[in-house]
Design a protein around this motif. Structure first.
Motif, PDB file in Angstrom:
ATOM      1  N   UNK A 212      -3.014 -11.842 -11.069  1.00 35.57           N
ATOM      2  CA  UNK A 212      -3.616 -12.150 -12.365  1.00 35.57           C
ATOM      3  C   UNK A 212      -5.112 -12.348 -12.376  1.00 35.57           C
ATOM      4  N   UNK A 213      -5.771 -12.181 -11.219  1.00 33.09           N
ATOM      5  CA  UNK A 213      -7.237 -12.246 -11.212  1.00 33.09           C
ATOM      6  C   UNK A 213      -7.783 -11.086 -12.040  1.00 33.09           C
ATOM      7  N   UNK A 214      -8.857 -11.346 -12.756  1.00 33.42           N
ATOM      8  CA  UNK A 214      -9.438 -10.318 -13.624  1.00 33.42           C
ATOM      9  C   UNK A 214     -10.635  -9.618 -12.992  1.00 33.42           C
ATOM     10  N   UNK A 215     -11.243 -10.269 -12.012  1.00 36.67           N
ATOM     11  CA  UNK A 215     -12.455  -9.744 -11.391  1.00 36.67           C
ATOM     12  C   UNK A 215     -12.329  -9.793  -9.866  1.00 36.67           C
ATOM     13  N   UNK A 216     -12.953  -8.816  -9.214  1.00 41.34           N
ATOM     14  CA  UNK A 216     -12.985  -8.774  -7.753  1.00 41.34           C
ATOM     15  C   UNK A 216     -14.435  -8.733  -7.293  1.00 41.34           C
ATOM     16  N   UNK A 217     -14.804  -9.670  -6.446  1.00 40.43           N
ATOM     17  CA  UNK A 217     -16.153  -9.732  -5.890  1.00 40.43           C
ATOM     18  C   UNK A 217     -16.156  -8.922  -4.592  1.00 40.43           C
ATOM     19  N   UNK A 218     -17.059  -7.944  -4.490  1.00 42.78           N
ATOM     20  CA  UNK A 218     -17.041  -7.026  -3.358  1.00 42.78           C
ATOM     21  C   UNK A 218     -18.442  -6.798  -2.812  1.00 42.78           C
ATOM     22  N   UNK A 219     -18.501  -6.171  -1.646  1.00 43.20           N
ATOM     23  CA  UNK A 219     -19.752  -5.617  -1.132  1.00 43.20           C
ATOM     24  C   UNK A 219     -19.473  -4.207  -0.640  1.00 43.20           C
ATOM     25  N   UNK A 220     -20.488  -3.364  -0.677  1.00 39.90           N
ATOM     26  CA  UNK A 220     -20.346  -2.012  -0.151  1.00 39.90           C
ATOM     27  C   UNK A 220     -20.297  -2.072   1.367  1.00 39.90           C
ATOM     28  N   UNK A 221     -19.410  -1.284   1.954  1.00 38.87           N
ATOM     29  CA  UNK A 221     -19.288  -1.198   3.419  1.00 38.87           C
ATOM     30  C   UNK A 221     -18.938  -2.534   4.067  1.00 38.87           C
ATOM     31  N   UNK A 222     -18.379  -3.465   3.282  1.00 42.70           N
ATOM     32  CA  UNK A 222     -17.921  -4.751   3.832  1.00 42.70           C
ATOM     33  C   UNK A 222     -19.071  -5.600   4.375  1.00 42.70           C
ATOM     34  N   UNK A 223     -20.283  -5.449   3.803  1.00 44.10           N
ATOM     35  CA  UNK A 223     -21.395  -6.304   4.230  1.00 44.10           C
ATOM     36  C   UNK A 223     -21.110  -7.757   3.878  1.00 44.10           C
ATOM     37  N   UNK A 224     -21.849  -8.660   4.502  1.00 44.80           N
ATOM     38  CA  UNK A 224     -21.692 -10.083   4.208  1.00 44.80           C
ATOM     39  C   UNK A 224     -21.803 -10.908   5.470  1.00 44.80           C
ATOM     40  N   UNK A 225     -21.995 -12.197   5.294  1.00 42.43           N
ATOM     41  CA  UNK A 225     -22.131 -13.070   6.457  1.00 42.43           C
ATOM     42  C   UNK A 225     -20.838 -13.094   7.264  1.00 42.43           C
ATOM     43  N   UNK A 226     -20.979 -13.401   8.519  1.00 39.62           N
ATOM     44  CA  UNK A 226     -19.866 -13.379   9.486  1.00 39.62           C
ATOM     45  C   UNK A 226     -19.195 -12.005   9.492  1.00 39.62           C
ATOM     46  N   UNK A 227     -17.926 -11.939   9.128  1.00 38.37           N
ATOM     47  CA  UNK A 227     -17.193 -10.666   9.180  1.00 38.37           C
ATOM     48  C   UNK A 227     -17.340  -9.852   7.908  1.00 38.37           C
ATOM     49  N   UNK A 228     -18.051 -10.372   6.918  1.00 39.60           N
ATOM     50  CA  UNK A 228     -18.271  -9.619   5.688  1.00 39.60           C
ATOM     51  C   UNK A 228     -17.282  -9.945   4.589  1.00 39.60           C
ATOM     52  N   UNK A 229     -17.410  -9.223   3.481  1.00 37.12           N
ATOM     53  CA  UNK A 229     -16.602  -9.449   2.284  1.00 37.12           C
ATOM     54  C   UNK A 229     -15.648  -8.287   2.065  1.00 37.12           C
ATOM     55  N   UNK A 230     -14.874  -8.361   1.005  1.00 34.93           N
ATOM     56  CA  UNK A 230     -13.995  -7.253   0.640  1.00 34.93           C
ATOM     57  C   UNK A 230     -14.831  -6.028   0.310  1.00 34.93           C
ATOM     58  N   UNK A 231     -14.439  -4.890   0.843  1.00 31.70           N
ATOM     59  CA  UNK A 231     -15.213  -3.661   0.667  1.00 31.70           C
ATOM     60  C   UNK A 231     -14.965  -3.051  -0.710  1.00 31.70           C
ATOM     61  N   UNK A 232     -16.037  -2.780  -1.419  1.00 31.36           N
ATOM     62  CA  UNK A 232     -15.956  -2.175  -2.745  1.00 31.36           C
ATOM     63  C   UNK A 232     -15.077  -0.936  -2.743  1.00 31.36           C
ATOM     64  N   UNK A 233     -15.360  -0.026  -1.803  1.00 34.29           N
ATOM     65  CA  UNK A 233     -14.667   1.256  -1.798  1.00 34.29           C
ATOM     66  C   UNK A 233     -13.165   1.089  -1.561  1.00 34.29           C
ATOM     67  N   UNK A 234     -12.790   0.113  -0.737  1.00 35.44           N
ATOM     68  CA  UNK A 234     -11.368  -0.120  -0.458  1.00 35.44           C
ATOM     69  C   UNK A 234     -10.654  -0.728  -1.660  1.00 35.44           C
ATOM     70  N   UNK A 235     -11.330  -1.621  -2.356  1.00 36.92           N
ATOM     71  CA  UNK A 235     -10.722  -2.257  -3.529  1.00 36.92           C
ATOM     72  C   UNK A 235     -10.526  -1.244  -4.649  1.00 36.92           C
ATOM     73  N   UNK A 236     -11.515  -0.382  -4.859  1.00 34.62           N
ATOM     74  CA  UNK A 236     -11.410   0.614  -5.928  1.00 34.62           C
ATOM     75  C   UNK A 236     -10.221   1.540  -5.691  1.00 34.62           C
ATOM     76  N   UNK A 237     -10.109   2.076  -4.481  1.00 34.44           N
ATOM     77  CA  UNK A 237      -9.007   2.995  -4.176  1.00 34.44           C
ATOM     78  C   UNK A 237      -7.689   2.251  -4.101  1.00 34.44           C
ATOM     79  N   UNK A 238      -7.697   1.050  -3.516  1.00 33.29           N
ATOM     80  CA  UNK A 238      -6.470   0.260  -3.410  1.00 33.29           C
ATOM     81  C   UNK A 238      -5.921  -0.136  -4.761  1.00 33.29           C
TER      82      UNK A 238
END
Length: 394
Positions: A212-238
């Protein structure tokens, strides 16, 4: 269920990657590329960092992009004042909600969180900007307190809450339960912010959207501190293929966006990276590739966003006759069936020795060598035949 909205934070969380710092021109190029691709919201910076950051944010605002722009800050009057100077569409203000962070980081009780929401959010909504409340470390917070926080935010005019798995400790099952609980408790937009410490950021984000979440916070190529964030490209296709929900993003634009981030960040996309790496259209180098040629879905479920690229066959130790025919056909060469075993032997030997697929020039060389081998074998066969005939005559 409505289509999920992507809120990309490459310019904010993504720049917290060790060693990554975008120039102003790079920031503007990234924001423009994301907007052209159809990303609905872009988190563009942290105004409280100072005048230079505010100037960079304003430069992106002045681009007049189609995407809505968000700025990030702590849930304080000071950060709110800085955020309002940037003329962004959305102001996101964050506060810790787990007991461990409240006690160890701030030495504050839970009631302080509710008081800050009442004070700062109530002031923020007067600006007529869209206001989002960030629940920092929500994944380690008391679920009942999270509901209380979200209800308080809604009561004082916030339009969204962001559930932050700040340390990446969740799995998809616990994520689903947490978001579903919030969904039942409040009538707010709910954004999932997942970190990839356990390699589950994409899975957790998709689970949140399903819950039921309405929004997904992402970064391109899984950038982000430590291990990174959810990858934009993976969320879109998934979201499209697993949830049947379209984010409105042009998937054919994703490879170019990823290459832009690769260049600007100095971080090379890993070989065989899901969705956008060039290797995803290279097929299993066995006789099963014949199935892909005839019916793509026998061995591929998704349409990968690789405009202008053709599927190819990786020639290696495990390739078979069909792979040989396809490889030479791509070079415009029709190979006779009786030549294939000789070529196959050379291809397999090359791959085993050099640990890579042969190039076009290698394939032409193998063809010439196979012809020479056939000539030698034919000559030997003729000599043997003549010898047999001479013995018979004698």
């Amino acid at each position: 269920m409505s289509a999920p909205i992507i809120n990309d934070t490459t310019l904010c969380d993504g720049e917290q990657t060790v060693g990554v710092a975008f120039t102003l021109d790079q920031r503007c190029a990234i924001a423009a590329a994301l907007s052209r691709a159809g990303v609905a919201e872009i988190e563009v910076g942290i105004p409280a960092l100072g005048e230079d950051e505010i100037a960079r944010i304003k430069a992106i605002v002045d681009l007049n992009l189609d995407a809505r722009l968000m700025v990030w800050g702590d849930l304080t009057q000071r950060d709110l004042a800085a955020a309002l100077r940037c003329n962004a569409d959305i102001v996101h203000l964050s506060i810790p909600v787990s007991d461990i962070r409240l006690q160890d980081k701030l030495q504050k009780p839970r009631r302080w969180v509710l008081e800050q929401i009442a004070r700062v959010i109530a002031e923020a909504v007067k600006s007529d900007r869209k206001i989002s409340l960030g629940m920092e470390d929500a994944s380690r917070a008391d679920p009942a307190f999270l509901v209380q926080v979200a209800r308080c935010a809604q009561q004082h005019g916030a339009q969204r809450v962001r559930f932050a798995d700040t340390l990446g400790v969740l799995d998809p099952f616990s994520t689903y339960e947490a978001i579903a609980r919030l969904r039942d408790a409040v009538d707010l937009e709910i954004e999932i912010h997942a970190h990839d410490d356990l390699g589950l950021a994409t899975a957790n984000t998709l689970a949140a959207l399903r819950a039921g979440a309405t929004h997904a916070n992402t970064t391109v190529d899984c950038l982000g501190k430590r291990a990174g964030n959810a990858a934009l490209e993976e969320i879109v296709i998934g979201a499209r293929h697993l949830l049947g929900r379209d984010t409105g993003i042009n998937t054919e634009a994703l490879p170019a966006v990823c290459r832009l981030i690769e260049w600007a960040s100095g971080r090379i996309i890993f070989s065989d990276k899901s969705i956008v790496d060039r290797g995803v259209l290279t097929s299993d180098p066995s006789d099963r590739t014949g199935g892909i040629t005839k019916h793509r879905r026998t061995h591929e479920e998704f349409e990968y966003p690789q405009p202008g690229r053709q599927r190819s066959v990786a020639l290696g130790e495990h390739c078979g006759p069909q792979s040989v025919h396809q490889a030479y056909s791509a070079l415009g060469v029709s190979v006779a069936e009786w030549l294939v075993p000789l070529l196959l032997d050379r291809i397999r030997h090359f791959a085993a020795q050099y640990k890579q697929a042969p190039s076009a020039s290698d394939l032409y060389r193998f063809l010439a060598e196979a012809g020479e081998t056939l000539d030698l074998r034919l000559a030997e066969a003729l000599r043997a035949l003549k010898l047999d005939l001479s013995r018979t005559d004698s």
